[in-house]
Design an enzyme around this catalytic site. Structure first.
Site: not given
Ligand code: TYM
Length: 345
Positions: A123, A206, A209
């Site tokens: 990032k 992957k 977004k």
């Molecule tokens: P975020 O907002 O990027 O994504 C939300 C969830 O979607 C999953 N994900 C995917 N799974 C499968 N294939 C993909 N291409 C894909 N893209 C995204 C992510 O793995 C996630 O589960 N850091 C985290 C948010 C967070 C969090 C936490 C998660 C903050 N605190 C505590 C669990 C526990 C994130 O950026 O997710």
């Protein structure tokens, strides 16, 4: 950094997960996270699901739309079947424990651990010097999210594996430093066909977004025609029809991804999908996948739109969630403050 931390923690099992309110939710978020949340809830797990707006401000963002994007993620959680009476659904910035515990855990985490985080490197890009300190510290806030509730299980996609490892290291260091097993070693619930959904335009990247190519992802708010069009236009290869066994997916990342998506939506293994479609052409498989995806997502999209037109319902659920989240986190924070040695009158 090691990932061999253990804890004698014997508290209740509890699920925590979070989703950032940045950009549109896509099929990867649904299959990697949201769909699992509902399954866990329906299987009777205590779950806490958080819209992580504090994380969303670690990168440049549009502050005018943050609140509405936050509601949109909450709407998606509700539309996917999370029930505010059974699970806790709330917004990160409305519960103080996250930032307070993050500070305490900052003093446990080591610079060297954070410097290894690949998400920061991705990032921040080439100009890491200009990245926000918040982006660097992001994984510690994530550890605080999980540990503020002593969560034991974390359903996420496989891109979060390294952050979970850091969470365990931070928890382990806290327990060791203060000489008591305050925190569990949270386990990821990652495995399964939806753990890593790839771009529809490049099976080695992957689904994300932030990909500028709109056709690379299916958004949860896409209408049926758009979903069908994106699937029909998805990249495949010139290596022939659908293979009839899993070995045949090797070296065919785009086809493997479509099979994985089908399986994740239909709760089928790759083997089962190929038993049904092996030997058919993409002209048969893609429309079947499009139909399945629409069948699955259309009711969610419709419910999301309904909720977005009725923000009071979303806000009421989030208010209830804030209360429930605080009720769990506050006693844990009191314990942490006492153990850390902060003055209490
Ligand atoms: P975020 O907002 O990027 O994504 C939300 C969830 O979607 C999953 N994900 C995917 N799974 C499968 N294939 C993909 N291409 C894909 N893209 C995204 C992510 O793995 C996630 O589960 N850091 C985290 C948010 C967070 C969090 C936490 C998660 C903050 N605190 C505590 C669990 C526990 C994130 O950026 O997710």
């Amino acid at each position: 950094m090691t990932d061999e931390q253990t804890s004698t923690y014997a508290g209740p099992t509890r699920v925590f997960s979070g989703i950032q309110p940045t950009g549109n939710l896509h099929l990867g978020n649904y299959l990697g996270a949201l769909k699992k949340f509902t399954t866990l809830q329906n299987d009777g797990w205590d779950g806490i699901y958080c819209v992580v707006d504090l994380h969303a401000i670690t990168m440049p963002y549009e502050h005018e739309v943050l609140a509405s994007q936050t509601r949109q993620i909450a709407a998606a959680m509700l539309a996917c079947g999370l029930d505010p009476d059974q699970s806790v659904i709330f917004v990160q910035s409305s519960v103080r424990a996250h930032t307070e515990l993050a500070w305490v855990l900052n003093c446990m985490a080591r610079m060297g651990w954070l410097e290894k985080m690949t998400q920061f490197k991705d990032k921040a890009g080439k100009d890491a010097e200009r990245a926000s300190v918040g982006l660097f510290d992001y994984p510690v806030l994530m550890a605080a999210d999980i540990l503020a509730y002593k969560a034991t299980h974390v359903p996420v996609g496989d891109d979060q594996t390294q952050h979970l490892e850091l969470t365990r290291n931070v928890a382990g260091r806290f327990n060791q430093y203060y000489g008591q097993d305050v925190f569990p070693m949270p386990e990821g619930l990652i495995k399964g066909p939806g753990a890593r959904i790839m771009s529809l335009k490049d099976g080695t990247k992957k689904m994300s977004k932030s990909d500028p190519a709109e056709n690379s992802r299916i958004n949860l708010i896409d209408d049926a025609d758009t979903i069908a069009r994106k699937i029909k236009k998805s990249k495949t290869d010139t290596l022939g029809d659908m293979p009839s066994d899993v070995e045949g997916l090797e070296g065919r990342p785009e086809v493997a991804n479509l099979v994985g998506i089908y399986g994740a939506l239909a709760d089928m293994s790759d083997e089962q999908v190929l038993a049904e479609y092996g030997g058919t052409g993409f002209g048969t498989f893609k429309p079947a996948l499009a139909e399945l995806a629409v069948e699955h997502l259309a009711p969610i999209t419709a419910r999301m739109r309904e909720l977005m037109d009725n923000p009071d319902e979303i806000d009421a659920a989030l208010r209830k969630g804030t209360e429930k989240a605080n009720a769990i986190a506050e006693p844990i924070m009191d314990e942490v403050r006492r153990i850390v040695g902060f003055w209490r009158p």
